[in-house]
Design an enzyme around this catalytic site. Structure first.
Site, PDB file in Angstrom:
ATOM      1  N   SER A  95       0.886  -1.241  -0.101  1.00  0.00           N
ATOM      2  CA  SER A  95      -0.233   0.030   0.031  1.00  0.00           C
ATOM      3  C   SER A  95       0.720   1.216   0.170  1.00  0.00           C
ATOM      4  O   SER A  95       2.022   1.322   0.487  1.00  0.00           O
ATOM      5  CB  SER A  95      -0.769   0.118   1.340  1.00  0.00           C
ATOM      6  OG  SER A  95      -1.535   1.098   1.503  1.00  0.00           O
ATOM      7  N   TYR A 142      -1.695  -0.195  10.718  1.00  0.00           N
ATOM      8  CA  TYR A 142      -1.713  -0.573   9.195  1.00  0.00           C
ATOM      9  C   TYR A 142      -0.393  -0.289   8.294  1.00  0.00           C
ATOM     10  O   TYR A 142      -0.006  -1.313   7.613  1.00  0.00           O
ATOM     11  CB  TYR A 142      -2.947   0.160   8.660  1.00  0.00           C
ATOM     12  CG  TYR A 142      -3.234  -0.169   7.230  1.00  0.00           C
ATOM     13  CD1 TYR A 142      -3.539  -1.521   6.865  1.00  0.00           C
ATOM     14  CD2 TYR A 142      -2.899   0.655   6.172  1.00  0.00           C
ATOM     15  CE1 TYR A 142      -3.739  -1.947   5.471  1.00  0.00           C
ATOM     16  CE2 TYR A 142      -3.394   0.416   4.763  1.00  0.00           C
ATOM     17  CZ  TYR A 142      -3.756  -0.984   4.554  1.00  0.00           C
ATOM     18  OH  TYR A 142      -3.798  -1.187   3.256  1.00  0.00           O
TER      19      TYR A 142
END
Length: 247
Positions: free
Chosen positions: A143, A156
């Site tokens: 990501s 995250y």
């Protein structure tokens, strides 16, 4: 003849979003696809669509990537059906954004288990066979949160930084072999990832941030993956970052 014809790809997290788009795109390019996820009914629907629109063969295996036995069973079923695995897409992931002060420890654990251990279990099953057959391609979906951290993304981002570190280290380890490694870092994509966020403050922040913002489609990421895995064997695309541009 398509470049991926007679090749087999495993896609984890294939029941929705980016994984679903990747599976469809690779099947369009001629690859046989192994659809791995927990939601079997969604996998069955996708398999039916692929079989109706392509000539690719499809295998469905209900799989929890946080369970090593599940991943091993899935891989063994795939090898038994197709003989060899050419591409392994570590796509399964969760994005449970929250502020650290909310102390959502269970969600931290879940992200660590899915986003990091799930990738490691995928490498655990795929790498030995790829080295033995002297070919293969491992694609890890990270990501842009693995490149930068923002409020609410601390854990995250940590997991996605880890995926990037795994990808970079693995690529260097395998640089003298015929096994390729690609890290894909998507920006904001229209998927159901954000639907699982439980921190109301974060949910409102995301709504405000995205109200006038262009969001990527899952097919945009599938196109990036397809580009990486359809290059000539001597070309190793190590990393692709895909961000939305301004409207």
């Amino acid at each position: 003849m398509s470049y991926l014809e007679n090749q087999t790809a495993i896609i984890t997290g294939a029941s929705s979003g980016i994984g679903r788009a990747i599976a469809s795109k690779l099947a369009e390019q001629g690859a046989n696809v192994v659809l791995a996820a927990r939601r079997k009914e969604k996998l069955e629907k996708l398999a039916e669509e692929i079989e109706q629109t392509t000539s690719s063969q499809v295998l469905i295996v209900e799989t929890d990537v946080t369970n090593k036995d599940d991943v091993e069973n899935m891989y063994n079923q795939a090898k038994n059906k197709f003989g060899s695995i050419d591409i392994y897409i570590n796509n399964a992931g969760v994005m449970l954004l929250s502020f650290m002060s909310k102390d959502k420890v269970n969600e931290w654990d879940q992200m660590i288990d899915v986003n990091i251990k799930g990738v490691l279990y995928g490498i655990h099953v795929a790498l030995p066979s790829m080295l033995e057959q002297d070919r293969g391609h491992i694609v890890n979906v990270s990501s842009v949160a693995g490149h930068e951290t923002f409020p609410s993304s601390v854990v995250y981002s940590a997991t996605k930084y880890a995926v990037r570190a795994i990808s970079m280290g693995l690529e260097k380890e395998l640089s003298t072999t015929s096994v390729r490694v690609t890290n894909i870092s998507p920006g904001a994509v229209q998927t159901e990832l954000a639907d699982h966020i439980t921190d109301e403050q974060v949910i409102e922040s995301i709504k405000e941030k995205n109200k006038d913002r262009k969001i990527l489609d899952a097919n945009d990421i599938a196109n990036a993956v397809t580009y990486a895995v359809t290059q000539p064997e001597y070309v190793n695309v190590n990393e692709i970052i895909v961000r939305p541009s301004k409207k």
